[in-house]
Scaffold this motif. Sequence first.
Motif, PDB file in Angstrom:
ATOM      1  N   SER B 212      10.798  -6.745 -10.948  1.00 49.68           N
ATOM      2  CA  SER B 212       9.702  -6.520  -9.836  1.00 49.68           C
ATOM      3  C   SER B 212      10.071  -5.391  -9.053  1.00 49.68           C
ATOM      4  N   LEU B 213       8.984  -5.189  -8.528  1.00 50.78           N
ATOM      5  CA  LEU B 213       8.902  -4.050  -7.475  1.00 50.78           C
ATOM      6  C   LEU B 213       9.820  -4.128  -6.188  1.00 50.78           C
ATOM      7  N   GLU B 214       9.873  -5.373  -5.594  1.00 49.18           N
ATOM      8  CA  GLU B 214      10.962  -5.558  -4.548  1.00 49.18           C
ATOM      9  C   GLU B 214      12.322  -4.928  -4.791  1.00 49.18           C
ATOM     10  N   GLU B 215      12.660  -5.614  -6.120  1.00 51.37           N
ATOM     11  CA  GLU B 215      13.942  -5.278  -6.334  1.00 51.37           C
ATOM     12  C   GLU B 215      14.400  -3.872  -6.722  1.00 51.37           C
ATOM     13  N   THR B 239      -5.234 -11.475 -12.985  1.00 49.87           N
ATOM     14  CA  THR B 239      -4.945 -11.548 -11.509  1.00 49.87           C
ATOM     15  C   THR B 239      -3.553 -11.934 -11.101  1.00 49.87           C
ATOM     16  N   HIS B 240      -3.095 -12.928 -11.733  1.00 52.88           N
ATOM     17  CA  HIS B 240      -1.724 -13.252 -11.750  1.00 52.88           C
ATOM     18  C   HIS B 240      -0.520 -12.215 -11.742  1.00 52.88           C
ATOM     19  N   ILE B 241      -0.724 -11.420 -12.985  1.00 55.58           N
ATOM     20  CA  ILE B 241       0.308 -10.554 -13.459  1.00 55.58           C
ATOM     21  C   ILE B 241      -0.008  -9.215 -12.367  1.00 55.58           C
ATOM     22  N   ALA B 242      -1.095  -8.729 -12.389  1.00 59.04           N
ATOM     23  CA  ALA B 242      -1.471  -7.682 -11.767  1.00 59.04           C
ATOM     24  C   ALA B 242      -0.834  -7.640 -10.356  1.00 59.04           C
ATOM     25  N   SER B 243      -1.179  -8.666  -9.655  1.00 59.75           N
ATOM     26  CA  SER B 243      -0.753  -8.905  -8.258  1.00 59.75           C
ATOM     27  C   SER B 243       0.785  -8.649  -7.904  1.00 59.75           C
ATOM     28  N   GLN B 244       1.698  -8.766  -9.032  1.00 57.70           N
ATOM     29  CA  GLN B 244       3.001  -8.454  -8.836  1.00 57.70           C
ATOM     30  C   GLN B 244       3.122  -7.132  -8.918  1.00 57.70           C
ATOM     31  N   PHE B 245       2.278  -6.341  -9.438  1.00 57.97           N
ATOM     32  CA  PHE B 245       2.455  -4.724  -9.424  1.00 57.97           C
ATOM     33  C   PHE B 245       1.700  -3.946  -8.376  1.00 57.97           C
ATOM     34  N   ILE B 246       1.392  -4.789  -7.228  1.00 55.34           N
ATOM     35  CA  ILE B 246       0.495  -4.148  -6.107  1.00 55.34           C
ATOM     36  C   ILE B 246       1.555  -3.983  -4.993  1.00 55.34           C
ATOM     37  N   LEU B 247       1.431  -2.831  -4.646  1.00 53.16           N
ATOM     38  CA  LEU B 247       2.582  -2.180  -3.486  1.00 53.16           C
ATOM     39  C   LEU B 247       1.775  -2.451  -2.168  1.00 53.16           C
ATOM     40  N   LYS B 248       2.698  -2.835  -1.131  1.00 54.76           N
ATOM     41  CA  LYS B 248       1.918  -3.397   0.250  1.00 54.76           C
ATOM     42  C   LYS B 248       3.104  -2.480   1.138  1.00 54.76           C
ATOM     43  N   ALA B 249       2.596  -2.051   2.174  1.00 54.96           N
ATOM     44  CA  ALA B 249       3.573  -1.459   3.183  1.00 54.96           C
ATOM     45  C   ALA B 249       4.869  -2.356   3.567  1.00 54.96           C
ATOM     46  N   ASP B 250       4.549  -3.594   3.778  1.00 56.88           N
ATOM     47  CA  ASP B 250       5.451  -4.429   4.385  1.00 56.88           C
ATOM     48  C   ASP B 250       6.810  -4.495   3.145  1.00 56.88           C
ATOM     49  N   MET B 251       6.392  -4.149   1.911  1.00 53.63           N
ATOM     50  CA  MET B 251       7.485  -4.134   0.948  1.00 53.63           C
ATOM     51  C   MET B 251       8.423  -2.854   0.992  1.00 53.63           C
ATOM     52  N   LEU B 252       8.054  -2.058   1.781  1.00 52.07           N
ATOM     53  CA  LEU B 252       8.751  -1.072   1.615  1.00 52.07           C
ATOM     54  C   LEU B 252       9.939  -0.830   2.908  1.00 52.07           C
ATOM     55  N   ALA B 253       9.998  -2.235   3.512  1.00 52.58           N
ATOM     56  CA  ALA B 253      11.171  -2.255   4.622  1.00 52.58           C
ATOM     57  C   ALA B 253      12.361  -1.993   4.027  1.00 52.58           C
ATOM     58  N   GLN B 254      12.958  -1.986   3.073  1.00 56.88           N
ATOM     59  CA  GLN B 254      14.343  -1.814   2.565  1.00 56.88           C
ATOM     60  C   GLN B 254      14.443  -0.331   1.733  1.00 56.88           C
ATOM     61  N   GLU B 270      -3.603  -0.953  -6.794  1.00 56.68           N
ATOM     62  CA  GLU B 270      -2.232  -1.125  -7.123  1.00 56.68           C
ATOM     63  C   GLU B 270      -1.496  -0.600  -6.100  1.00 56.68           C
ATOM     64  N   ILE B 271      -2.001   0.241  -5.222  1.00 53.87           N
ATOM     65  CA  ILE B 271      -1.393   0.636  -3.645  1.00 53.87           C
ATOM     66  C   ILE B 271      -2.254   0.158  -2.743  1.00 53.87           C
ATOM     67  N   HIS B 272      -1.946  -0.717  -1.824  1.00 51.99           N
ATOM     68  CA  HIS B 272      -2.808  -1.437  -0.795  1.00 51.99           C
ATOM     69  C   HIS B 272      -3.070  -0.127   0.223  1.00 51.99           C
ATOM     70  N   PRO B 273      -4.284  -0.040   1.037  1.00 48.82           N
ATOM     71  CA  PRO B 273      -4.471   1.041   1.923  1.00 48.82           C
ATOM     72  C   PRO B 273      -3.391   1.074   3.202  1.00 48.82           C
ATOM     73  N   SER B 274      -2.646  -0.025   3.306  1.00 51.10           N
ATOM     74  CA  SER B 274      -1.576  -0.063   4.553  1.00 51.10           C
ATOM     75  C   SER B 274      -0.375   0.837   4.140  1.00 51.10           C
ATOM     76  N   VAL B 275      -0.286   1.064   2.861  1.00 53.77           N
ATOM     77  CA  VAL B 275       0.885   2.070   2.596  1.00 53.77           C
ATOM     78  C   VAL B 275       0.443   3.630   2.804  1.00 53.77           C
ATOM     79  N   ASP B 276      -0.832   3.906   3.143  1.00 54.96           N
ATOM     80  CA  ASP B 276      -1.462   5.272   3.165  1.00 54.96           C
ATOM     81  C   ASP B 276      -0.670   5.771   4.602  1.00 54.96           C
ATOM     82  N   ARG B 277      -0.689   4.661   5.514  1.00 53.48           N
ATOM     83  CA  ARG B 277      -0.116   5.061   6.903  1.00 53.48           C
ATOM     84  C   ARG B 277       1.386   5.057   6.987  1.00 53.48           C
ATOM     85  N   THR B 278       2.128   4.785   6.064  1.00 52.61           N
ATOM     86  CA  THR B 278       3.611   4.871   6.201  1.00 52.61           C
ATOM     87  C   THR B 278       3.987   6.436   5.758  1.00 52.61           C
TER      88      THR B 278
END
Lengths: 158, 314
Positions: B212-215, B239-254, B270-278
């Motif tokens: 997983s991405l989080e890991e 839909t199920h599989i691809a959603s596991q490979f989408i990066l969102k800003a809150d996943m980058l906390a660690q 695959e990269i949510h626009p919220s990541v653009d502002r990080t």
Amino acid sequence: MSAMNRDKMLVEAIQSGTVVDHIPAGKGLTILGRLQLKNAEVRLTVGLNLPSHGGGLKDLIKIDEWRFTESDAAEMALFAPRATVNIIEDYRVVRKFPIGLPERFVGVFKCPNTNCITHNEPVDTRFSVLAADDAVKLKCHYCERAFADSLFIEQGSL
Amino acid sequence: MSNPLYRRDVISIGDLSRTDLEFIVNRSAELKQSGPLPLLKDRLIASCFFEASTRTRLSFETAVQRLGGTLIGFSDSGNTSAKKGETLSDSIQMIASYADAIIMRHPQEGSARLAAEVAGVPVINGGDGANQHPTQTLLDLVSIAECQGRLDGLSVALVGDLKYGRTVHSLAQALGHFNPTFYFVSPDALVMPAYIEDSLTAMGIRFCRVGSLEEVIPMVDVLYMTRVQKERLDPTEYTHIASQFILKADMLAQARSNLRVMHPLPRVDEIHPSVDRTPFAYYFQQAENGVYARQALLSGVMNEADELSFPGGR
């Protein structure tokens, strides 16, 4: 006459040319096809399902008046990697060598990748031979893809 | 001393050594710093796009013009003699007699290698079918060196379609010169091909598959995202599989503070626009570096000097 003597006689019974021996039984016709592509006029004698020294069966091809070079022999290597080539002069074997995989095949096979540029251009195909463990792969110089040897064995002529 | 790229064809990332790659990365940084230099003055470059690719073509043509070179060429094969049945070999020989170098893109694999063999001038591959696109990899390396300050010994996660993605294959091969640690994150149906993993093993490169991405986020310096194409997966699973490979800003906390997110673009979701502002987002700088990487490459191929100099001074 024992099976061995009969076999020996078959090998030596042309005045001059090449005998390809120890072809795996069933592969003789494939090799025959490729030889006829290279030289449609060549005089060939074929033995199929002959008894082999180590038990089992083999195919054998005699080619009159055409002394194989190592590169002629290498073209057969994918089909019969353990075959041997006997060069005959005056009814005697003057040279004997195993068919060995060459480092590359030039202008011998079509590229299995149908989108490879070699299908549309006046250029010889070029494959480098990648042999690892028991698997043999051919890598296209142009499209850079590597293919299992079985894809080439199944294909017809260039 | 002449630079290692002078008069060379650039067809496949595998043709480039560590020295070649370092030359391009360093030259690119110098050119970004210096601003435009007339390194292609009086040079005529043919830009031959037998297949349309707006982003790649504009990036190459910008690089040529920024260095003072002039261009001839075409942006798709619609109006060329290829339509009349002329072979690529003949077209390229003709173009090579006009121009000092050829940039080409073509829909068939192996076309650039063939062109290089018949052309009397250097050929630069801007993509040959599904095979190679070396300048994409060069701009990736330039961007990694820029945001990390080094290329050696980095931890890099490659995410998305690792089976069919030529971008990640070439990047893995090129980074292999710099002792990386790779983490591969992909759906089970789209894992890194065995031949790539085998070649990494042979080079002594450490790699592992991660679920997983989080890991993987806390462990890496570079998170290289790619698109998972719908048609590669079972529609009911997509839909199920691809959603596991989408990066969102809150996943980058660690994430490590030096982590940067890269993507060859265009992205879909695959990269949510919220990541653009990080501070982690680096894909737009990466795209901009395409021009500098191509300037570096072209200036090296066309000029013998290994130092950045040019006739007549700046």
